[in-house]
Every structure is written in C-alpha cells, then in structure tokens.
Scaffold this motif. Structure first.
Motif, PDB file in Angstrom:
ATOM      1  N   LEU A   1       0.829  -1.208   0.000  1.00  0.00           N
ATOM      2  CA  LEU A   1       0.000   0.000   0.000  1.00  0.00           C
ATOM      3  C   LEU A   1       0.868   1.265   0.000  1.00  0.00           C
ATOM      4  CD1 LEU A   1      -2.834  -0.980   2.513  1.00  0.00           C
ATOM      5  CD2 LEU A   1      -2.934  -0.951   0.021  1.00  0.00           C
ATOM      6  N   GLU A   2       2.015   1.187   0.697  1.00  0.00           N
ATOM      7  CA  GLU A   2       2.926   2.328   0.702  1.00  0.00           C
ATOM      8  C   GLU A   2       3.480   2.577  -0.697  1.00  0.00           C
ATOM      9  OE1 GLU A   2       6.905   3.840   3.137  1.00  0.00           O
ATOM     10  OE2 GLU A   2       6.502   1.688   2.906  1.00  0.00           O
TER      11      GLU A   2
ATOM     12  N   THR B   1       3.496   5.594  -5.732  1.00  0.00           N
ATOM     13  CA  THR B   1       3.354   5.515  -7.191  1.00  0.00           C
ATOM     14  C   THR B   1       2.201   6.396  -7.674  1.00  0.00           C
ATOM     15  OG1 THR B   1       4.185   3.251  -7.138  1.00  0.00           O
ATOM     16  CG2 THR B   1       3.033   3.939  -9.130  1.00  0.00           C
ATOM     17  N   GLN B   2       1.096   6.397  -6.924  1.00  0.00           N
ATOM     18  CA  GLN B   2      -0.041   7.242  -7.308  1.00  0.00           C
ATOM     19  C   GLN B   2       0.352   8.716  -7.245  1.00  0.00           C
ATOM     20  OE1 GLN B   2      -3.271   6.083  -8.269  1.00  0.00           O
ATOM     21  NE2 GLN B   2      -3.387   8.210  -8.936  1.00  0.00           N
ATOM     22  N   ALA B   3       1.130   9.080  -6.214  1.00  0.00           N
ATOM     23  CA  ALA B   3       1.556  10.476  -6.095  1.00  0.00           C
ATOM     24  C   ALA B   3       2.484  10.860  -7.251  1.00  0.00           C
ATOM     25  CB  ALA B   3       2.244  10.681  -4.758  1.00  0.00           C
TER      26      ALA B   3
ATOM     27  N   ALA C   1       0.820   2.726 -16.135  1.00  0.00           N
ATOM     28  CA  ALA C   1       1.121   1.297 -15.971  1.00  0.00           C
ATOM     29  C   ALA C   1       1.770   1.012 -14.633  1.00  0.00           C
ATOM     30  CB  ALA C   1       2.030   0.830 -17.107  1.00  0.00           C
ATOM     31  N   PHE C   2       2.543   1.970 -14.126  1.00  0.00           N
ATOM     32  CA  PHE C   2       3.164   1.783 -12.818  1.00  0.00           C
ATOM     33  C   PHE C   2       2.097   1.700 -11.717  1.00  0.00           C
ATOM     34  CE2 PHE C   2       7.851   3.150 -13.182  1.00  0.00           C
ATOM     35  CZ  PHE C   2       7.969   2.485 -14.399  1.00  0.00           C
ATOM     36  N   VAL C   3       1.070   2.543 -11.835  1.00  0.00           N
ATOM     37  CA  VAL C   3      -0.013   2.534 -10.847  1.00  0.00           C
ATOM     38  C   VAL C   3      -0.760   1.213 -10.897  1.00  0.00           C
ATOM     39  CG1 VAL C   3      -2.146   3.653 -10.098  1.00  0.00           C
ATOM     40  CG2 VAL C   3      -0.248   5.024 -10.984  1.00  0.00           C
TER      41      VAL C   3
END
Length: 425
Positions: free
Chosen positions: A167-168, A173-175, A185-187
């Motif tokens: 989750l971290e 990644t979302q930020a 794709a990373f998200v």
C-alpha cells in the motif's frame, strides 16, 4: 429489570473473557496429559494389568466355599445316608442332604507364587512404560503442532506487513503519477501487487486457522472449546554432545524399558511354570452338616494339612515354560533392534538440532540485508532514480526474508521437539 440487565452484561463480559483465553504451550501440554484419549486408554491398560495381577495371585490366597448336596432314592447312595447297612440292595427309600463348608489356603508352593507375582509386576511396569511413551508421543505431537501453528501465525503477520508496504508503494506511485513522473502502468502494477498481498493474507489466515485446528486435535481438545493460540513458553535446551544425548536416551526411553520389562516378565512366567511341577502344602478345613427325614442331623468338622504332588500333566507345564522362554528370546531380539532404532533417532534429531544456529543466523542476515535493500530501493524510487520493478523486486525479497525468519524459528522448535522426544523426555 436493572438487576437482570446487570447480570446479562456480566455474563456477556465473562463470555468474552473466556473466548479471549489464550493457551501457552505448557498449558496445552498439561491439559493433554490429563485429557488426551490416547493417554486415557494407556492408563486403563495399566489398571487392567494391576487387576490381572490380583487375579493371578488369588489362587494363593485363602479360599472358602459352601457346598450343598441332596439325594433321594434307594440302593447305593451317592451321598452317605443315616443308616449303615449290611446290604445296599435292601436299603429302604431314603432322602438325605449334606451341607459342606470348605477352607483351603496354599501355604507353601516352592516359590511359584513369588514367580507369578514378579511376572505380573513386570507386566505392570511394561504397561506403565507404554503409558509414559504414549504421553511423550502426545507431547511431541502437541509441540510440533504448536510450532506449526506459531509459524502460520507469523506468516500471517509477515503478509500483513507486506500488504502495508504494498500500500505504501501504491501511495507513492499514485503520487508520482499524479505529478506526471511515472506512467499509469506503474499505478496498475502497484495495485496488482497490493491485491496479491491481500490474497496472500487470506490464504495465510486460512492456513493458520487450519494449523490451530490440528493443534487442538493433537492436544485432545474439542474444536468448540478451543482457546486462542498463546506463546511457546518452554526453554529450548539440549545436551552438549550427541554422545551425551544417546546416553540419556538409553536410560530414559520408555520403549526400551517396556521391552526390557517384557523380557523379565516372560522369564518369571517360565520360572512359575517350572515350579508348578513341585509339591504344594495347603491348610484345609471342612465342616459338614448331614441329615435325612426322621433322623437327627449330624455336624462334624476336620482341619489339617494337605501335601500334593503333581505327577504328570501330559507335558503342559513343560510346553508352557518353553513357550515363555521363546517369547523372552523374541523380546530380547526386539530390545536389540529398538536400541539401534533409538540411537538412530537421536543421531537424526541431533543432526537437525546442530543446524539450527546456522539456519537462524542465515535467516537473520537475509532479513537485515532485505530490509536495507528495500529502504534503498524506496529512496531511489522516490527520487526517480529507480523503476517500479526494482522496488517491487526488493519488496518481494523482503517478504521472503520475513518468511525465512519464521521458518527458521519453526525449524528450531521442531528440531528441539524431535531431539527431546528421541532422548525420552
């Protein structure tokens, strides 16, 4: 109404307390030793052997019997009548009865009673040793099941930590995606990683519940009354050398004691059969009351010693003694085989126990390195110097390292349990 409500709340709180009760290893071992069905069955075998000893020795205790005889007719009587005739053919019709009380006590049997008592005592000792061995087997099962349940619980904890780290990574990644620094794709990859962590938690929790169910079964408990899993509160101490461990096993293993008792039992039984051919001296007493219709009853008694010589029984005693001697030789052969097997068990347990320190040291080193690798990868990812795959790989390695530590602890507990059982404690 208020009183009933208070009582209900008190009962509910008590139920919650009972439901939250935890059982440590020592408590489970104590409960199993008292309540496990296998131990109860073995304990009944000991009680049966004690009762058998009493039955075998009963013929050497004072015996009392009351016998009644009655007859009616003419001619030669089965039982003595009240008339002493000169010619039995002319006896009138007569009814006669005899009441007899007999006392018999074998005073001297040339050691046969002692041999039978020794044989029965060795049987009791053998059954007691089987009971002790059964208790050790139950303890081993409880320890192994407890070690596995603890391992499964630690696996759940490791997967929860892994889920938090997933989750971290997803949050970071979302930020970074929102800042336009990484592609979508990373998200998606981070979300998939977090979902996999949730799946692993669910499977680990199921495995943990299954391991605890097997633990309650090993402890002889019903699933409905199963408590919560406590801690391993026993020390993990072992002999300093394998030779010392083998020496302890030779003196403590109940299986060896049981077979050795069987050898002595068969030899004592053979001795008892041999002594059965010797004379016996008994104290005997009789009291007779006899009477018939129209005649006054008579009351007589006698007491004395009876010396009996068993002359021949068709070879029954000799065959029984030979059979007992053969069974003693069989038990001696089994004892030699069991001794070799016990030494093999100790050597196997010692080999596993000797590897414990290396296993724990390697697992700790793996965890330290994995923690540091994940920390570095996380910093590099946040600074844009590493790609998500590098961070995901280091996070996965960290999960495996935590599982390796849990496996090392389980290996230590199981290796100690097997060695302890091999020693006979």
């Amino acid at each position: 109404m208020r009183t009933y409500l208070s009582a209900f709340l008190l009962l509910a709180c008590s139920s919650l307390v009972l439901a939250a009760e935890k059982k440590n290893l020592s408590q489970l071992l104590d409960s199993a030793s008292k309540n496990h069905p296998a131990i109860g069955a073995a304990r009944a075998e000991v009680d049966s052997a004690r009762a058998e000893k009493s039955g075998l020795l009963a013929p050497f205790r004072p015996q009392v019997s009351l016998n009644g005889y009655g007859a009616v007719g003419t001619g030669s009587m089965i039982f003595p009548g009240t008339v002493d005739p000169l010619n039995y053919a002319v006896l009138p019709r007569e009814s006669a009865g005899v009441l007899n009380a007999t006392f018999m006590w074998k005073l001297f049997t040339f050691g046969r009673e002692r041999a039978i008592a020794e044989s029965a005592s060795f049987l009791i000792r053998a059954k007691q040793s089987v009971l002790d061995a059964t208790a050790l087997d139950v303890s081993l099962s409880v320890r192994l099941a407890f070690a596995d349940a603890l391992y499964r619980r630690e696996v759940v904890q490791a997967h929860h930590v892994a889920h938090d780290s997933a989750l971290e990574v997803l949050r970071i990644t979302q930020a970074r995606f929102d800042a336009g620094k990484v592609p979508e794709a990373f998200v998606l990859r981070a979300k998939a990683d977090a979902a996999r962590a949730e799946r692993e938690i669910a499977m680990a929790e199921a495995d943990s519940a299954s391991a605890q169910a097997q633990l309650w079964d090993a402890a002889g408990m019903e699933q409905s009354s199963a408590p919560e899993l406590g801690d391993w509160d026993g020390s993990l101490s072992a002999p300093a050398t394998m030779d010392e461990a083998i020496k302890l096993a030779m003196s403590r293993r109940q299986e060896l004691i049981a077979i050795g008792s069987q050898v002595s039992q068969m030899k004592s039984l053979a001795s008892a059969y041999d002594k059965a051919g010797l004379p016996e001296l008994s104290l005997m007493g009789m009291n007779d009351w006899a009477g018939s219709l129209g005649v006054s009853a008579s009351n007589t008694y006698k007491a004395g010693l009876v010396l009996s010589f068993p002359l021949g029984d068709g070879g029954q005693r000799r065959s029984a003694a030979a059979q007992s001697n053969a069974m003693a030789k069989k038990a001696e052969a089994e004892l030699r085989g069991a001794t070799n097997h016990v030494q093999s068990e100790v050597a196997t347990g010692w080999a596993e126990w000797s590897a414990v320190s290396k296993v724990l040291k390697a697992a700790a080193a793996e965890l330290d390195a994995s923690v540091e690798a994940y920390r570095v990868a996380l910093v590099r990812y946040e600074d844009g110097k590493a790609i998500l795959a590098e961070l995901t790989d280091s996070r996965s390695q960290l999960v495996h390292a935590r599982l390796s530590v849990a496996e090392g602890s389980a290996y230590q507990r199981k290796a100690w349990s097997k060695l302890t059982r091999a020693i006979g404690r």
